[in-house]
Design a protein around this motif. Structure first.
Motif, mmCIF file in Angstrom:
data_model
loop_
_atom_site.group_PDB
_atom_site.id
_atom_site.type_symbol
_atom_site.label_atom_id
_atom_site.label_comp_id
_atom_site.label_asym_id
_atom_site.label_seq_id
_atom_site.Cartn_x
_atom_site.Cartn_y
_atom_site.Cartn_z
ATOM 1 N N LEU A 52 0.832 -1.200 0.000
ATOM 2 C CA LEU A 52 0.000 0.000 0.000
ATOM 3 C C LEU A 52 0.868 1.252 0.000
ATOM 4 N N THR A 53 1.933 1.251 0.793
ATOM 5 C CA THR A 53 2.829 2.411 0.844
ATOM 6 C C THR A 53 3.536 2.609 -0.489
ATOM 7 N N LEU A 54 3.968 1.503 -1.112
ATOM 8 C CA LEU A 54 4.571 1.612 -2.439
ATOM 9 C C LEU A 54 3.586 2.188 -3.444
ATOM 10 N N ILE A 61 0.632 -2.253 -9.097
ATOM 11 C CA ILE A 61 0.440 -2.641 -7.698
ATOM 12 C C ILE A 61 -1.049 -2.692 -7.362
ATOM 13 N N ALA A 62 -1.796 -1.698 -7.833
ATOM 14 C CA ALA A 62 -3.228 -1.632 -7.521
ATOM 15 C C ALA A 62 -3.975 -2.835 -8.081
ATOM 16 N N THR A 63 -3.651 -3.247 -9.299
ATOM 17 C CA THR A 63 -4.337 -4.399 -9.885
ATOM 18 C C THR A 63 -3.900 -5.691 -9.205
ATOM 19 N N LEU A 64 -2.618 -5.774 -8.782
ATOM 20 C CA LEU A 64 -2.186 -6.935 -8.018
ATOM 21 C C LEU A 64 -2.956 -7.041 -6.701
ATOM 22 N N ILE A 114 -7.878 5.747 -3.861
ATOM 23 C CA ILE A 114 -6.665 5.550 -4.657
ATOM 24 C C ILE A 114 -7.005 5.009 -6.038
ATOM 25 N N TRP A 115 -7.931 4.031 -6.085
ATOM 26 C CA TRP A 115 -8.254 3.462 -7.392
ATOM 27 C C TRP A 115 -8.817 4.518 -8.328
#
Length: 486
Positions: free
Chosen positions: A84-86, A116-119, A142-143
């Motif tokens: 999440l931080t990344l 990262i978001a999709t992962l 965020i999304w």
């Protein structure tokens, strides 16, 4: 101090963190260094000179480069492991349209954030069942931030393809409840100011506008088949309906003036008119397939959207409220400049429209000059567009110049010859400048020419040879080259 500026200026358009949790982590000494440096790098332009000196920096650029470089090194050496931080830090670093690291520019960080978001599955609705309510709210914001930026990068010409496939997304739309905050019980952070309702409304409406932008992009990417005029009118009306249905705090009641001090009303109107401009310009590429009345309708809608966008921008510039807004406003300004210059250089441009646009062009260019010390993309944009404006003779000139003075171009070169002082008769030493019908001066060697003739075919080569593009990030040049953008 920078964290307070982040909450005041950046968080309204980038609510990528939980404010209470961030402050609690900072007080407990658990805050991510990668995230903090990413936050500071995008917040620095909102600080004043005194604060910069106290931090040990001579300029905004120096401070941004330092914070950005530290965040990049922390990322490169794998010092941050939390996904999440990344994601949060990568998204913040994608805000730099001009990058301090060519191998890790805004496109790299956006691609990293989307990956990262999709992962994490943030594009799917069912992932919410596995998250705590507070984390659900952050991840949903965020999304939709990623969705907005994905559309904006395509509209701005920074990307040639989208990162997000709309058909694979079923994330819930954001709602006011996604800004609810609960302070952690372990650490009591200082009371944060309540988030104004207008900021929440701005974000929600910008998400709706991004969806309309996706419709425009789908239409524009089909370049081999002209869209039907019924579909063009449908999308155009949808943008108008969106603007009319804006909440009272964002809507311009009866005019484009509205609230005199609220930056977010101006920003959402600017974004909306920018979308209209780019949409109708794209449609105009297919004008050969339209009837004469349809071509006229599209041209009028484009010109009207350009003047509406210019009106809101110039009003915000006059009230000096753009400095509190997002850096995307610089992109809007450069895109408007490109459209205005393109229109002025068109043989179909009328004399009255040319003079009106000339004043607007110089106003936009002056604003870029005013803010170039704070925003790096404004610095490069002012250089590029200053060269074009000077090359085409569109620059507004003082009626009288002191004896022996020279008008300088953006690269320090002289753009005109000396002119006689007031009341002095022309002579061989001070020749009378030659003017075209519209009053544009012709410099020595044909340096200036009638704008209606357009830029010569060698303009791109001339620009590169002039040195204007040295150390220039490609992204801002893509904005200038409207054949590639949108």
């Amino acid at each position: 101090m920078l964290l307070s500026l982040f909450f005041k200026h950046v968080y309204p358009y980038t609510p990528v963190v939980d404010r209470c949790q961030l402050v609690a982590d900072l007080q407990a000494g658990n805050c991510s260094s990668f995230l903090l440096h990413a936050i500071f790098s995008i917040t620095v332009p909102y600080s004043d000179d005194t604060s910069l000196r106290h931090m040990g920096y001579d300029s905004v650029t120096d401070a941004q480069r330092a914070f950005f470089s530290r965040a990049r090194l922390l990322f490169d050496f794998g010092c941050e492991a939390n996904q999440l931080t990344l994601l949060q830090g990568s998204f913040l670093l994608s805000s730099f349209q001009n990058s301090f690291a060519p191998d890790k520019d805004c496109r790299f960080w956006l691609n990293q954030a989307v990956h990262i978001a999709t992962l994490m599955g943030l594009h799917r609705r069912n992932v919410e069942n596995e998250l705590q309510p507070s984390l659900q709210r952050v991840c949903r914001r965020i999304w939709w931030l990623l969705y907005q930026r994905d559309i904006m990068f395509m509209l701005a010409g920074f990307e040639n393809t989208r990162h997000i496939n709309d058909e694979e997304v079923d994330s819930r739309p954001v709602c006011p409840e996604d800004w609810l905050e609960t302070a952690p019980t372990a650490v009591s952070p200082p009371l944060l100011p309540a988030i104004p309702e207008v900021q929440i409304q701005f974000f929600i409406e910008n998400c709706k506008l991004a969806k309309l932008g996706a419709e425009c992009l789908r239409l524009s990417l089909t370049t081999d088949v002209a869209p039907s005029m019924s579909r063009v009118r449908e999308i155009g009306q949808a943008i108008v309906d969106w603007r009319v249905s804006l909440p009272a705090g964002l809507r311009a009641e009866g005019s484009l003036y509205g609230n005199q001090t609220d930056i977010w009303q101006s920003v959402i109107l600017i974004f909306g008119f920018r979308l209209e401009c780019l949409f109708y310009r794209t449609v105009r590429r297919f004008s050969s397939s339209f009837s004469s009345s349809d071509r006229e309708w599209v041209s009028q809608r484009l010109l009207g959207a350009m003047f509406d966008l210019s009106t809101v921008l110039r009003r915000a510039m006059a009230l000096d409220i753009l400095s509190a807004g997002p850096p995307a406003l610089i992109v809007c300004t450069t895109q408007l400049l490109a459209l205005q210059i393109e229109t002025v250089l068109s043989p179909q441009c009328s004399r009255g429209t040319r003079h009106a646009l000339k004043a607007d062009i110089n106003a936009m260019l002056a604003h870029l000059e005013d803010v170039k010390d704070c925003w790096l993309n404004a610095k490069w944009a002012s250089r590029v567009f200053g060269w074009v404006v000077g090359r085409t003779g569109l620059s507004l000139r003082e009626p009288e110049l002191p004896r022996g003075s020279m008008a300088s171009g953006p690269d320090g070169g002289h753009l005109s010859s000396n002119v006689p002082g007031a009341g002095e008769q022309p002579s061989q030493n001070h020749p009378q400048p030659e003017y075209l019908n519209d009053g544009y001066e012709v410099g020595q060697g044909g340096a200036f020419f009638d704008p209606s003739e357009g830029l010569p075919e060698t303009w791109l080569e001339d620009m590169m040879n002039s040195g204007i593009l040295e150390e220039q990030d490609r992204a801002i040049f893509d904005v200038m080259d409207m054949r590639m953008a949108f």
